[in-house]
Design a protein around this motif. Structure first.
Motif, PDB file in Angstrom:
ATOM      1  N   LEU A 161       6.934  11.967  -0.627  1.00 22.36           N
ATOM      2  CA  LEU A 161       6.634  11.599  -2.011  1.00 22.36           C
ATOM      3  C   LEU A 161       5.893  10.268  -2.088  1.00 22.36           C
ATOM      4  O   LEU A 161       4.985  10.103  -2.911  1.00 22.36           O
ATOM      5  N   ASP A 162       6.256   9.327  -1.235  1.00 24.03           N
ATOM      6  CA  ASP A 162       5.556   8.038  -1.206  1.00 24.03           C
ATOM      7  C   ASP A 162       4.102   8.207  -0.795  1.00 24.03           C
ATOM      8  O   ASP A 162       3.199   7.604  -1.401  1.00 24.03           O
ATOM      9  N   VAL A 163       3.855   9.019   0.223  1.00 27.13           N
ATOM     10  CA  VAL A 163       2.477   9.275   0.660  1.00 27.13           C
ATOM     11  C   VAL A 163       1.688   9.922  -0.478  1.00 27.13           C
ATOM     12  O   VAL A 163       0.569   9.503  -0.790  1.00 27.13           O
ATOM     13  N   ALA A 164       2.264  10.927  -1.100  1.00 29.07           N
ATOM     14  CA  ALA A 164       1.582  11.613  -2.196  1.00 29.07           C
ATOM     15  C   ALA A 164       1.264  10.643  -3.336  1.00 29.07           C
ATOM     16  O   ALA A 164       0.159  10.656  -3.884  1.00 29.07           O
TER      17      ALA A 164
ATOM     18  N   PRO B 192      -6.210  14.963  -6.165  1.00 24.10           N
ATOM     19  CA  PRO B 192      -6.170  16.150  -5.316  1.00 24.10           C
ATOM     20  C   PRO B 192      -5.933  15.828  -3.833  1.00 24.10           C
ATOM     21  O   PRO B 192      -5.559  16.710  -3.063  1.00 24.10           O
ATOM     22  N   GLY B 193      -6.124  14.586  -3.456  1.00 22.21           N
ATOM     23  CA  GLY B 193      -5.868  14.200  -2.078  1.00 22.21           C
ATOM     24  C   GLY B 193      -4.388  14.133  -1.746  1.00 22.21           C
ATOM     25  O   GLY B 193      -4.013  14.169  -0.570  1.00 22.21           O
ATOM     26  N   ALA B 194      -3.530  14.053  -2.758  1.00 24.31           N
ATOM     27  CA  ALA B 194      -2.083  13.922  -2.522  1.00 24.31           C
ATOM     28  C   ALA B 194      -1.490  15.136  -1.807  1.00 24.31           C
ATOM     29  O   ALA B 194      -0.859  14.981  -0.759  1.00 24.31           O
ATOM     30  N   PRO B 195      -1.665  16.360  -2.329  1.00 24.91           N
ATOM     31  CA  PRO B 195      -1.075  17.495  -1.611  1.00 24.91           C
ATOM     32  C   PRO B 195      -1.743  17.743  -0.257  1.00 24.91           C
ATOM     33  O   PRO B 195      -1.071  18.137   0.699  1.00 24.91           O
ATOM     34  N   VAL B 196      -3.040  17.475  -0.176  1.00 21.40           N
ATOM     35  CA  VAL B 196      -3.724  17.657   1.103  1.00 21.40           C
ATOM     36  C   VAL B 196      -3.177  16.660   2.130  1.00 21.40           C
ATOM     37  O   VAL B 196      -2.932  17.010   3.285  1.00 21.40           O
ATOM     38  N   SER B 197      -2.950  15.433   1.704  1.00 24.18           N
ATOM     39  CA  SER B 197      -2.408  14.413   2.606  1.00 24.18           C
ATOM     40  C   SER B 197      -0.986  14.754   3.027  1.00 24.18           C
ATOM     41  O   SER B 197      -0.607  14.523   4.183  1.00 24.18           O
TER      42      SER B 197
ATOM     43  N   LEU C 284       0.225  15.258   6.798  1.00 24.49           N
ATOM     44  CA  LEU C 284       1.426  14.618   7.332  1.00 24.49           C
ATOM     45  C   LEU C 284       2.297  15.657   8.032  1.00 24.49           C
ATOM     46  O   LEU C 284       2.781  15.436   9.140  1.00 24.49           O
ATOM     47  N   GLY C 285       2.464  16.810   7.401  1.00 24.58           N
ATOM     48  CA  GLY C 285       3.254  17.879   8.004  1.00 24.58           C
ATOM     49  C   GLY C 285       2.654  18.380   9.307  1.00 24.58           C
ATOM     50  O   GLY C 285       3.374  18.646  10.275  1.00 24.58           O
ATOM     51  N   LEU C 286       1.337  18.511   9.338  1.00 24.13           N
ATOM     52  CA  LEU C 286       0.681  18.928  10.580  1.00 24.13           C
ATOM     53  C   LEU C 286       0.931  17.913  11.689  1.00 24.13           C
ATOM     54  O   LEU C 286       1.245  18.287  12.826  1.00 24.13           O
ATOM     55  N   ALA C 287       0.762  16.642  11.362  1.00 31.65           N
ATOM     56  CA  ALA C 287       0.966  15.597  12.369  1.00 31.65           C
ATOM     57  C   ALA C 287       2.402  15.607  12.891  1.00 31.65           C
ATOM     58  O   ALA C 287       2.633  15.522  14.100  1.00 31.65           O
ATOM     59  N   VAL C 288       3.362  15.723  11.995  1.00 30.34           N
ATOM     60  CA  VAL C 288       4.766  15.753  12.407  1.00 30.34           C
ATOM     61  C   VAL C 288       5.052  17.013  13.225  1.00 30.34           C
ATOM     62  O   VAL C 288       5.756  16.959  14.241  1.00 30.34           O
TER      63      VAL C 288
END
Length: 85
Positions: free
Chosen positions: A28-31, A41-46, A50-54
């Motif tokens: 939520l903080d990143v978003a 629109p960059g919030a959900p993509v980011s 983040l999920g991909l990286a993790v």
């Protein structure tokens, strides 16, 4: 339970994930940071990035901090011109 807790439990069950491993506050903080400092629109993509990286082994807190720091240093557009923050 909150609606977020209910949603997280249901979505994790659907995807065969452990809800206790989801860093909700960090996501939520990143978003928030991306939506407010870069573009909405960059919030959900980011969050997806983040999920991909993790998923590839990155530490969730470190990856979230890196994305938030990048968003914080992103140039701000004012009247069609870009200025560094």
């Amino acid at each position: 339970m909150t609606v977020m807790d209910d949603w997280l439990t249901a979505a994790c069950a659907e995807l065969d994930l452990d809800a206790s491993e989801v860093p909700v506050s960090a996501v939520l903080d990143v978003a928030r940071d991306v939506a407010h400092q870069v573009l909405r629109p960059g919030a959900p993509v980011s969050a997806y990035l983040l999920g991909l990286a993790v998923g590839r082994g990155a530490d969730p807190a470190a990856a979230a901090a890196r994305i938030s720091a990048l968003a914080g240093s992103w140039p701000v557009e004012l009247d069609g011109t870009t200025e560094a923050t």
